[in-house]
Design a protein around this motif. Structure first.
Motif, mmCIF file in Angstrom:
data_model
loop_
_atom_site.group_PDB
_atom_site.id
_atom_site.type_symbol
_atom_site.label_atom_id
_atom_site.label_comp_id
_atom_site.label_asym_id
_atom_site.label_seq_id
_atom_site.Cartn_x
_atom_site.Cartn_y
_atom_site.Cartn_z
ATOM 1 N N HIS A 159 -3.330 10.787 5.746
ATOM 2 C CA HIS A 159 -2.274 9.429 5.727
ATOM 3 C C HIS A 159 -2.697 8.271 6.589
ATOM 4 O O HIS A 159 -2.814 6.746 6.119
ATOM 5 N N ILE A 169 -10.417 3.766 0.555
ATOM 6 C CA ILE A 169 -9.957 4.345 -0.244
ATOM 7 C C ILE A 169 -9.951 5.536 -0.919
ATOM 8 O O ILE A 169 -10.101 6.522 -1.146
ATOM 9 N N VAL A 191 -5.742 7.030 6.039
ATOM 10 C CA VAL A 191 -6.049 5.920 4.857
ATOM 11 C C VAL A 191 -5.080 4.335 5.802
ATOM 12 O O VAL A 191 -5.349 3.295 5.547
ATOM 13 N N MET A 192 -3.357 4.227 6.060
ATOM 14 C CA MET A 192 -3.828 3.256 6.406
ATOM 15 C C MET A 192 -4.468 3.134 7.651
ATOM 16 O O MET A 192 -4.471 1.545 7.828
ATOM 17 N N MET A 211 0.926 -1.253 -0.091
ATOM 18 C CA MET A 211 -0.128 0.144 -0.135
ATOM 19 C C MET A 211 0.342 0.974 -0.429
ATOM 20 O O MET A 211 0.468 2.471 -0.727
ATOM 21 N N GLU A 212 1.840 1.215 0.837
ATOM 22 C CA GLU A 212 2.989 2.480 0.978
ATOM 23 C C GLU A 212 3.722 3.040 -0.108
ATOM 24 O O GLU A 212 3.753 3.662 -1.197
ATOM 25 N N MET A 252 -8.274 10.656 -5.174
ATOM 26 C CA MET A 252 -6.878 9.604 -6.564
ATOM 27 C C MET A 252 -6.884 8.884 -7.780
ATOM 28 O O MET A 252 -7.810 9.057 -8.071
ATOM 29 N N MET A 268 0.555 4.560 -3.103
ATOM 30 C CA MET A 268 0.555 5.889 -2.331
ATOM 31 C C MET A 268 0.619 6.726 -3.000
ATOM 32 O O MET A 268 -0.376 7.354 -3.866
ATOM 33 N N MET A 311 -9.884 9.912 -0.200
ATOM 34 C CA MET A 311 -9.083 10.097 -0.983
ATOM 35 C C MET A 311 -9.989 10.223 -2.529
ATOM 36 O O MET A 311 -9.743 9.774 -3.675
ATOM 37 N N MET A 333 -1.019 6.383 -7.049
ATOM 38 C CA MET A 333 -2.616 7.047 -6.521
ATOM 39 C C MET A 333 -2.292 8.661 -5.934
ATOM 40 O O MET A 333 -3.457 9.235 -7.018
ATOM 41 N N MET A 334 -1.805 9.074 -5.577
ATOM 42 C CA MET A 334 -1.459 11.005 -5.141
ATOM 43 C C MET A 334 -0.696 11.128 -5.325
ATOM 44 O O MET A 334 0.422 11.448 -4.781
#
Length: 451
Positions: free
Chosen positions: A359, A387, A362-363, A342-343, A394, A346, A391, A349-350
């Motif tokens: 952040h 998500i 989201v996490m 995921m990290e 995104m 991101m 966001m 995506m952003m």
């Protein structure tokens, strides 16, 4: 070498399951038999009760395809309770032999036959490697050679073999985390999901019970003690994550990392398939496209060998006869890998970035989605839905959300992230097999942690 090939030609769609006549497809249902050897059926003969429990797991795996496929999400809670009760019944009133997947999951098997091929071929490898460790006539120092031959047979005799690379590689290649179905099964069918988390604890600890005991009668005692944990502790306090081979069979993972990774890749395929089948937004034909894309991504591919030993061993001295506290919570190797992925995604995506508060929000949603069930502050729907709500800006390629289409931008970002980490991960050391081990005394205070 005797190779038995079975061919059945079948329709891969079911009348009434949502396919139109224009979506019918035909597939050759080819199969390769198991490798012949002096060990065949040794697990069945020596450890019959655990063998029969493995058969009960495979009943549940077969039927669990059709349950979400045929159940509206509005009725998921009811059927989750019913099916979990049925699976537990089979786990206590054990079948004599393993049922075929098509017997209990015929609908899915008709429109996604390759899924069953991939699963059954890997179940064959499970059974053969249990047999090798169980067979008394194979000296302990020869177990690895026979296991290596079984791995080679598995990888080269079927084009749907799971990869021997660790999940760090195959999950990134699959690119499922931001697909519209991801986390549906664990969130909507938490009891059934956790029944399989028990199963994925049981499979590896059975190997480890033999690894710590060797060939002699100590193996019988070790396997019995480990198996009985199911009914004494594990069903009443189920794991909240999919335990990986490296966690629950560290010695076997060092002896045959290829085999260990193959099993992790199968277990992850189970979960992804159930997510896809739980999703109501696609027809069976569309689900088939996505299933086949994921199966291919997690299959054995050239170059996978270079990563075989690149994974950590967090609990090198764990005792499989003990259901340790660290086995239960959601935090562990599988979800560590997911959070890393995921990290890595991101920034793609952003691209404009995000503040620290967003952040963390989201996490936190990612962590909740990775836990079974639905929590009080958890956003409804898939991980992608959650998500996207947090966001709204995104950036995702709309085409990548379609069935059968890889989210290539996300996959590239994750694979780049893995390449940066891979060289720094030391290869696990081989496990010495030169001497039949002596079963250590059982210390109920010991949990094998290096922390």
């Amino acid at each position: 070498m005797l190779i038995l090939r079975i061919m059945i030609v079948g329709v891969v769609c079911v009348i009434g399951a949502g396919c139109s006549s224009g979506e019918l497809r035909w597939e050759e249902r080819n199969a390769v038999s198991y490798k012949r050897g002096p060990y065949n059926f040794a697990f069945y003969e020596r450890h019959n009760e655990p063998y029969r429990y493995g058969a009960a797991i495979h009943f549940a795996h077969g039927k669990a395809h059709d349950v979400p496929q045929l159940t509206p999400l509005s009725e998921a809670q009811k059927w989750d309770t019913r099916f979990d009760a049925e699976a537990l019944h089979w786990a206590t009133d054990l079948p004599r032999m393993e049922p075929h997947m098509m017997q209990w999951g015929p609908v899915t098997g008709q429109f996604a036959w390759k899924l069953y091929r991939a699963i059954d071929w890997t179940h064959m490898h499970h059974e053969q490697t249990y047999d090798i460790l169980s067979e008394r006539s194979i000296p302990w120092e020869e177990k690895k050679r026979w296991t290596d031959e079984s791995v080679e047979y598995y990888l080269n005799l079927d084009d749907l073999a799971r990869s021997p690379a660790p999940l760090e590689v195959t999950m990134r290649r699959a690119g499922v985390m931001m697909k519209p179905y991801f986390t549906y099964f664990r969130n909507k069918y938490p009891r059934t999901n956790n029944f399989f988390y028990v199963a994925h604890w049981w499979h590896p600890v059975m190997y480890e019970a033999m690894m710590i005991a060797g060939n002699d009668d100590e193996q019988d005692q070790s396997v019995q003690d480990t198996h009985h944990l199911l009914y004494e502790e594990v069903f009443d306090n189920r794991p909240q994550r999919m335990l990986l081979s490296r966690e629950t069979m560290p010695r076997y993972s060092r002896m045959s990392p290829e085999s260990a990774n193959i099993f992790d890749n199968l277990h992850m395929l189970h979960g992804i398939a159930y997510d896809i089948l739980s999703y109501e937004g696609w027809t069976p034909e569309q689900k088939r496209k996505e299933l086949y894309r994921v199966i291919e991504a997690m299959s054995y591919q050239p170059g996978d060998e270079q990563y075989v030993r690149r994974f950590p061993i967090p609990y090198p001295d764990m005792d499989p006869r003990i259901y340790s506290d660290w086995m239960i919570p959601a935090e562990g190797e599988m979800n560590r890998i997911m959070l890393e992925m995921m990290e890595e995604m991101m920034p793609a995506m952003m691209p404009g970035g995000m503040d620290e508060q967003m952040h963390e929000q989201v996490m936190e949603q990612v962590r909740m989605k990775l836990r079974p069930g639905v929590e009080e502050d958890e956003i409804e729907g898939s991980l992608h839905d959650a998500i996207k709500q947090l966001m709204p800006d995104m950036q995702m390629d709309p085409e990548s959300m379609e069935p059968g289409v890889p989210p290539q931008k996300m996959i590239d970002a994750m694979m780049a992230g893995w390449q940066e980490k891979a060289d720094a991960i030391p290869e696990v050391e081989p496990w010495p097999m030169n001497q039949d081990p002596t079963l250590p005394p059982l210390d109920n205070r010991h949990n094998g942690s290096t922390e």
